[in-house]
Design a protein around this motif. Structure first.
Motif, PDB file in Angstrom:
ATOM      1  N   ALA A 279       0.814  -1.215   0.000  1.00  0.00           N
ATOM      2  CA  ALA A 279       0.000   0.000   0.000  1.00  0.00           C
ATOM      3  C   ALA A 279       0.848   1.267   0.000  1.00  0.00           C
ATOM      4  O   ALA A 279       0.308   2.364  -0.020  1.00  0.00           O
ATOM      5  CB  ALA A 279      -0.952   0.004   1.191  1.00  0.00           C
ATOM      6  N   GLY A 280       2.177   1.134   0.055  1.00  0.00           N
ATOM      7  CA  GLY A 280       3.036   2.295  -0.137  1.00  0.00           C
ATOM      8  C   GLY A 280       3.856   2.747   1.046  1.00  0.00           C
ATOM      9  O   GLY A 280       4.625   3.697   0.934  1.00  0.00           O
ATOM     10  N   ALA A 281       3.714   2.095   2.200  1.00  0.00           N
ATOM     11  CA  ALA A 281       4.523   2.498   3.354  1.00  0.00           C
ATOM     12  C   ALA A 281       5.931   1.900   3.213  1.00  0.00           C
ATOM     13  O   ALA A 281       6.114   0.893   2.546  1.00  0.00           O
ATOM     14  CB  ALA A 281       3.876   2.023   4.645  1.00  0.00           C
ATOM     15  N   ARG A 282       6.899   2.544   3.857  1.00  0.00           N
ATOM     16  CA  ARG A 282       8.240   1.928   3.943  1.00  0.00           C
ATOM     17  C   ARG A 282       8.250   1.065   5.198  1.00  0.00           C
ATOM     18  O   ARG A 282       8.016   1.557   6.305  1.00  0.00           O
ATOM     19  CB  ARG A 282       9.336   2.978   4.033  1.00  0.00           C
ATOM     20  N   VAL A 283       8.526  -0.214   5.029  1.00  0.00           N
ATOM     21  CA  VAL A 283       8.282  -1.183   6.091  1.00  0.00           C
ATOM     22  C   VAL A 283       9.551  -1.942   6.476  1.00  0.00           C
ATOM     23  O   VAL A 283      10.336  -2.340   5.625  1.00  0.00           O
ATOM     24  CB  VAL A 283       7.218  -2.220   5.640  1.00  0.00           C
TER      25      VAL A 283
ATOM     26  N   ASN B  78      -2.993   3.014   4.660  1.00  0.00           N
ATOM     27  CA  ASN B  78      -3.856   4.017   4.041  1.00  0.00           C
ATOM     28  C   ASN B  78      -5.321   3.778   4.421  1.00  0.00           C
ATOM     29  O   ASN B  78      -6.057   3.077   3.732  1.00  0.00           O
ATOM     30  CB  ASN B  78      -3.685   3.993   2.519  1.00  0.00           C
ATOM     31  N   PRO B  79      -5.761   4.396   5.519  1.00  0.00           N
ATOM     32  CA  PRO B  79      -7.115   4.151   6.020  1.00  0.00           C
ATOM     33  C   PRO B  79      -8.213   4.723   5.113  1.00  0.00           C
ATOM     34  O   PRO B  79      -9.388   4.450   5.339  1.00  0.00           O
ATOM     35  CB  PRO B  79      -7.123   4.846   7.387  1.00  0.00           C
ATOM     36  N   ASN B  80      -7.821   5.508   4.098  1.00  0.00           N
ATOM     37  CA  ASN B  80      -8.840   6.038   3.178  1.00  0.00           C
ATOM     38  C   ASN B  80      -9.326   4.990   2.194  1.00  0.00           C
ATOM     39  O   ASN B  80     -10.292   5.215   1.467  1.00  0.00           O
ATOM     40  CB  ASN B  80      -8.276   7.224   2.386  1.00  0.00           C
ATOM     41  N   PRO B 260      -3.069  12.557  10.174  1.00  0.00           N
ATOM     42  CA  PRO B 260      -4.201  12.564   9.247  1.00  0.00           C
ATOM     43  C   PRO B 260      -3.800  12.097   7.846  1.00  0.00           C
ATOM     44  O   PRO B 260      -4.634  11.580   7.095  1.00  0.00           O
ATOM     45  CB  PRO B 260      -4.652  14.026   9.239  1.00  0.00           C
ATOM     46  N   ALA B 261      -2.518  12.286   7.490  1.00  0.00           N
ATOM     47  CA  ALA B 261      -2.061  11.840   6.166  1.00  0.00           C
ATOM     48  C   ALA B 261      -1.770  10.350   6.219  1.00  0.00           C
ATOM     49  O   ALA B 261      -1.053   9.890   7.106  1.00  0.00           O
ATOM     50  CB  ALA B 261      -0.807  12.598   5.767  1.00  0.00           C
ATOM     51  N   PRO B 262      -2.328   9.577   5.296  1.00  0.00           N
ATOM     52  CA  PRO B 262      -2.014   8.147   5.283  1.00  0.00           C
ATOM     53  C   PRO B 262      -0.502   7.932   5.226  1.00  0.00           C
ATOM     54  O   PRO B 262       0.198   8.653   4.514  1.00  0.00           O
ATOM     55  CB  PRO B 262      -2.677   7.653   4.003  1.00  0.00           C
ATOM     56  N   MET B 263      -0.044   6.961   5.995  1.00  0.00           N
ATOM     57  CA  MET B 263       1.375   6.651   6.053  1.00  0.00           C
ATOM     58  C   MET B 263       1.983   6.483   4.661  1.00  0.00           C
ATOM     59  O   MET B 263       3.100   6.873   4.399  1.00  0.00           O
ATOM     60  CB  MET B 263       1.516   5.332   6.791  1.00  0.00           C
ATOM     61  N   ALA B 264       1.182   5.890   3.786  1.00  0.00           N
ATOM     62  CA  ALA B 264       1.655   5.589   2.441  1.00  0.00           C
ATOM     63  C   ALA B 264       1.895   6.858   1.632  1.00  0.00           C
ATOM     64  O   ALA B 264       2.626   6.837   0.644  1.00  0.00           O
ATOM     65  CB  ALA B 264       0.648   4.702   1.719  1.00  0.00           C
ATOM     66  N   LEU B 265       1.283   7.962   2.034  1.00  0.00           N
ATOM     67  CA  LEU B 265       1.357   9.172   1.212  1.00  0.00           C
ATOM     68  C   LEU B 265       2.047  10.327   1.932  1.00  0.00           C
ATOM     69  O   LEU B 265       1.992  11.463   1.497  1.00  0.00           O
ATOM     70  CB  LEU B 265      -0.061   9.594   0.794  1.00  0.00           C
ATOM     71  N   GLN B 266       2.733  10.031   3.027  1.00  0.00           N
ATOM     72  CA  GLN B 266       3.391  11.098   3.783  1.00  0.00           C
ATOM     73  C   GLN B 266       4.652  11.593   3.091  1.00  0.00           C
ATOM     74  O   GLN B 266       5.248  10.899   2.282  1.00  0.00           O
ATOM     75  CB  GLN B 266       3.763  10.590   5.185  1.00  0.00           C
TER      76      GLN B 266
END
Lengths: 597, 285
Positions: A279-283, B78-80, B260-266
């Motif tokens: 989903a795009g996080a750095r893990v 990404n909770p959205n 508030p910003a999804p982790m994936a899009l920070q």
């Protein structure tokens, strides 16, 4: 109430520029507090520090000791022997006996009786005081014995009283006035005892110029390296010796909009990590050998599905439950070969806390650049022992997210294929929420779109696409570091925490006019055979030093180089790290039997 | 527009219950106007676990039994996103049973669809955790996931549908998706979805399925009432369906996420965060 001190060898006062002190007792005796206080003293003197904790896998009780070394030179291991032992019981003396130098000082808590005669060996200086009883009668708590011992120790190694007071103040500054006052009182008791019973100091400590250095374990450094590299999602399951990484991140990561999640098991850990990375996080996830066993299927899945993820593997004594708190490097094969089928993975192995910081950051980039699982291979000693290092240079951190696309790029494509065949084998990676990036990501063999496929031609191309990453990544993988004179004919190869003992073994051998060259491997997989071959070609004999039974790294290397007959193993698998003299001794006896020295 | 994921033809046998699940899910997503770009379907392993291949959105195929951790990871990052985990009963109640329990306890706001058919169809008809005694030599009683879900004290949405009742099923899925998308927690929807080849239970389930939605005295707001009524129905040889329980409990995202910003899009750039990183450096002194 103090008993007369015994002193069994002649007084001598020498300047020491390298000192190792062991504090031993039962878990809960406060041994590690003394280690901490000594660390503050050494830093104040500008000395480099290395410390190690020897604890059992239980919450309280059982023998426990801490060892701390201070030195004017760079140190990445506990040296060959302990100069001073502070023992809160006879068990601690027994446990420390093999570690002691030939002329050690022992400070013994005689609350339960005098030290047995059998421990008073020639050359030993024994100072006895009923530390526990003194603390209990004056301060109502036995635990203050550690501060009394600290005061006596300080006098014996020639420290200014004021310095001890200063470090006690800094240690207890935030723990309330009561704790500070009681400890200061204990310290005075120790001073008074020393004044009455100890004629003078035995040593004085040299001063160094390293006060600007920081103290870090490998685990702390790796955790920080993850954070500054944009790592925001960490999942773990408690396991020694990896848990410190989670513990370090837990209060800090949320301040950066990140999450530390403890999962129900390591199966959940790796798969939750894969979901978040997808989903795009750095893990990053962290575990030890047993946890990696549970993660094994997931690591292969990340390889097939091309999901970037970093797995910190903090090795300990195995197999099965093994010895959770003890040091070993027996998971080389595990990280290189585990999981069914064939897929690309990278294994990088730092050797110092400083490298743990930077190589974690590199591992994060490698995972995203090559879209695969990366193991950060650590070992218990590297993970949990502290060393003085230069402050981390944050300006050197680079964040490279590889071929992660944005919506604008996606909009320009006529078709988006998650697993598109490209020249470099790496496909563009979209993340959910991006318009035009919808795709299938799967552990099934798949075509370029991610649709399930058993087409033979597709299978061949997809396998080659993935496996070629191993070759491609070589240019970006951490090269080994080589030390020692080029003229040497004897070589050493090692990785991880053996770095420290090997460097000192080289110095010991140099003193005997034996030149040795050392190649510290920092990429375990894929093997960087060109580097290794160049190293081996210059040498007649190469010793691979590693903490396991089978010589796993040696076996791996032999498969990838010409003249594998030059390779010999030096192994140790008793749960403890190598001492420099053990490495030097093994090499000496080997070369003397070959008469090449 | 960019051509993206080509929809595969379902691998299911003609008459398979999973066709009904797919149709209802598509309808629910369409009626709620949820964009494909914001939808992630996490598939498990088995016939049912291929459903993500038949939808035009983001799809990730997890390992056998591991779809719930995977889906939880997606949602936290990404909770959205609308996150739907979909698999079979072998996947969820056998090999992945530990995750099933813990997902309910963690309470991530995802929809979990279990296509329950009492058999491992893809491997040709071995008894699954929901198999009745006598099926292919099975001697164990069937596992009832709804009762298990009711027994976990912070579950927030429990429903059971039947592919034989499409209208009810679509309604349940819509409610479940709305529940999850409002970040109210884990929406569990078990769906009776017969395997026509190895365990054709259409006839039995038509007789056994009992629609609690149609029972005017039933309230899905009471855990005690739900437990009691479902126990009664099961004892009487019926399978309760409909919206069985809804409750309130803080979801995982609400409990865990700080930004508030999804982790994936920070914004992860070093320079953005440098002063705060330098502050952390002091922890090493």
């Amino acid at each position: 109430m103090a008993t007369k001190l015994e002193q069994e060898s002649e007084l001598q006062s020498a300047v020491k520029n390298d000192i190792t002190i062991m504090i031993g007792g039962q878990g809960g005796d406060g041994t590690l507090t003394v280690v901490n206080l000594l660390g503050r003293v050494f830093r104040d003197l500008g000395l480099n520090i290395y410390d190690a904790r020897n604890v059992l896998s239980r919450i309280r009780g059982g023998p426990a000791d801490g060892v701390i070394r201070g030195s004017t030179r760079d140190i990445y291991c506990i040296g060959d022997s302990v100069d001073i032992l502070v023992a809160f019981d006879e068990e601690a003396v027994q446990a420390g006996l093999l570690e002691l130098s030939e002329t050690p000082i022992i400070i013994f808590d005689s609350s339960k009786g005098q030290l047995s005669e059998k421990f008073k060996k020639p050359g030993f200086s024994v100072y006895q005081a009923p530390l526990g009883n003194m603390a209990a009668s004056e301060l109502r708590r036995n635990i203050f014995k550690n501060t009394i011992a600290f005061a006596i120790l300080g006098r014996l190694i020639g420290l200014e009283d004021a310095l001890l007071i200063k470090v006690l103040n800094s240690r207890y500054a935030r723990r309330g006035k009561e704790a500070l006052d009681s400890n200061l009182k204990a310290l005075q008791m120790g001073f008074e005892f020393a004044t009455k019973n100890i004629p003078g100091s035995r040593y004085s400590l040299a001063h160094g110029d390293n006060s600007q250095r920081i103290l870090s374990t490998g685990n702390e450094a790796a955790a920080f390296g993850f954070l500054v590299s944009g790592g925001r999602f960490f999942i773990g399951y408690p396991i020694t010796p990896a848990t410190d990484i989670m513990e370090w991140l837990t209060p800090r990561l949320p301040k950066f909009g990140g999450v530390v999640k403890q999962a129900e098991d390591e199966l959940a850990v790796i798969n939750m990590g894969i979901g978040a990375a997808y989903a795009g996080a750095r893990v990053m996830v962290a575990t030890s050998g047993p946890g990696q066993s549970l993660m094994t299927e997931g690591v292969g899945h990340a390889g097939e599905a091309e999901v970037p993820i970093v797995v910190a593997q903090c090795q300990r004594v195995g197999p099965s439950t093994g010895e959770p708190t003890k040091n070993e490097q027996s998971d080389v094969n595990h990280v290189v070969y585990s999981s069914h089928g064939e897929f690309p993975r990278l294994v990088v192995a730092p050797g110092t806390a400083d490298e743990c910081f930077f190589m974690t950051s590199e591992a994060m980039n490698l995972a995203e650049k090559y879209q695969l699982p990366v193991f950060l291979l650590l070992d218990q000693a590297l993970c949990q022992n502290s060393a003085s290092i230069e402050p981390f240079d944050l300006s050197k951190i680079i964040i490279d997210r590889g071929k992660l696309v944005n919506e604008e790029q996606l909009g320009k494509l006529s078709a988006y294929k998650r697993y598109e065949f490209t020249e470099d084998g790496i496909s563009f990676r979209s993340i959910p929420s991006q318009e035009g990036g919808e795709s299938q990501v799967t552990g099934n063999e798949h075509n370029e779109f991610g649709s399930v496929s058993t087409d033979k031609t597709n299978r061949l191309r997809m396998m080659r696409k993935r496996m070629m990453k191993l070759e491609l990544a070589k240019k970006d993988l951490p090269k080994g570091r080589t030390f020692g004179p080029k003229s040497a004919k004897i070589g050493i190869i090692g990785f991880g925490s053996t770095y420290g003992p090997i460097i000192e073994a080289m110095q010991q051998l140099a003193e005997k006019s034996i030149d040795v060259r050392f190649h510290q491997i920092r990429t375990i997989w894929p093997i960087l055979e060109d580097d290794l071959q160049e190293f081996v070609d210059q040498l007649d004999y190469v010793f691979v030093v590693e903490n396991n039974y089978q010589g796993q790294l040696a076996t791996l290397i032999k498969n990838y180089i010409n003249h594998p007959e030059k390779i010999q193993s030096i192994t140790k698998f008793d749960g403890s790290s190598f001492k420099p003299k053990e490495v030097a001794g093994s090499i000496l006896s080997s070369i003397s039997s070959k008469a090449i020295a | 527009m960019t051509k993206t994921v080509p929809i595969s033809t379902p691998i299911w046998c003609p008459g398979c219950g999973d066709f009904g699940v797919l149709a209802s899910l598509k309808k629910a997503l369409a009626e709620l106007s949820i964009k494909p770009k914001d939808t992630v379907v996490v598939g498990g392993i088995g016939c049912s676990g291929s459903i993500h291949n038949n939808l035009e959105c983001y799809g990730i195929h997890s390992l056998h039994g591991r779809l719930l951790p995977t889906a939880t990871g997606v949602k936290l990052a990404n909770p959205n996103l609308t996150v739907i985990a979909a698999g079979g009963d072998g996947d969820g109640y056998a090999i992945g049973a530990g995750h099933f329990i813990h997902a309910m306890k963690k309470n991530p706001s995802i929809v979990y669809i279990v296509m329950q058919n009492g058999t491992y169809g893809l491997t040709k008809g071995q008894p699954s955790p929901t198999a009745v005694p006598g099926y292919e030599g099975n001697v164990e009683p069937p596992f009832d996931a709804v009762m298990t879900a009711l027994s976990i004290q912070n579950t927030t949405f429990i429903a059971r549908g039947f592919t034989g009742n499409q209208a009810q099923l679509t309604g349940l899925l819509k409610k479940g998706i709305e529940h999850a998308n409002a970040l109210r927690g884990f929406a569990f929807v078990e769906i009776l979805s017969p395997c026509v080849t190895y365990n054709d239970t259409y006839k039995e389930w038509r007789e056994q399925a009992y629609n609690l939605d149609a029972e005017s005295s039933y309230s899905s707001k009471s855990r005690v009432a739900a437990f009691s009524r479902c126990s009664e129905l099961l004892a009487g040889g019926k399978i309760p369906t409909g919206l069985i329980f809804t409750g309130e409990s803080k979801s995982l995202e609400t409990n865990t996420l700080t930004s508030p910003a999804p982790m994936a899009l920070q914004d992860l750039r070093l320079e953005t965060n440098l002063p705060k990183y330098e502050e952390l450096l002091k922890d090493f002194r």
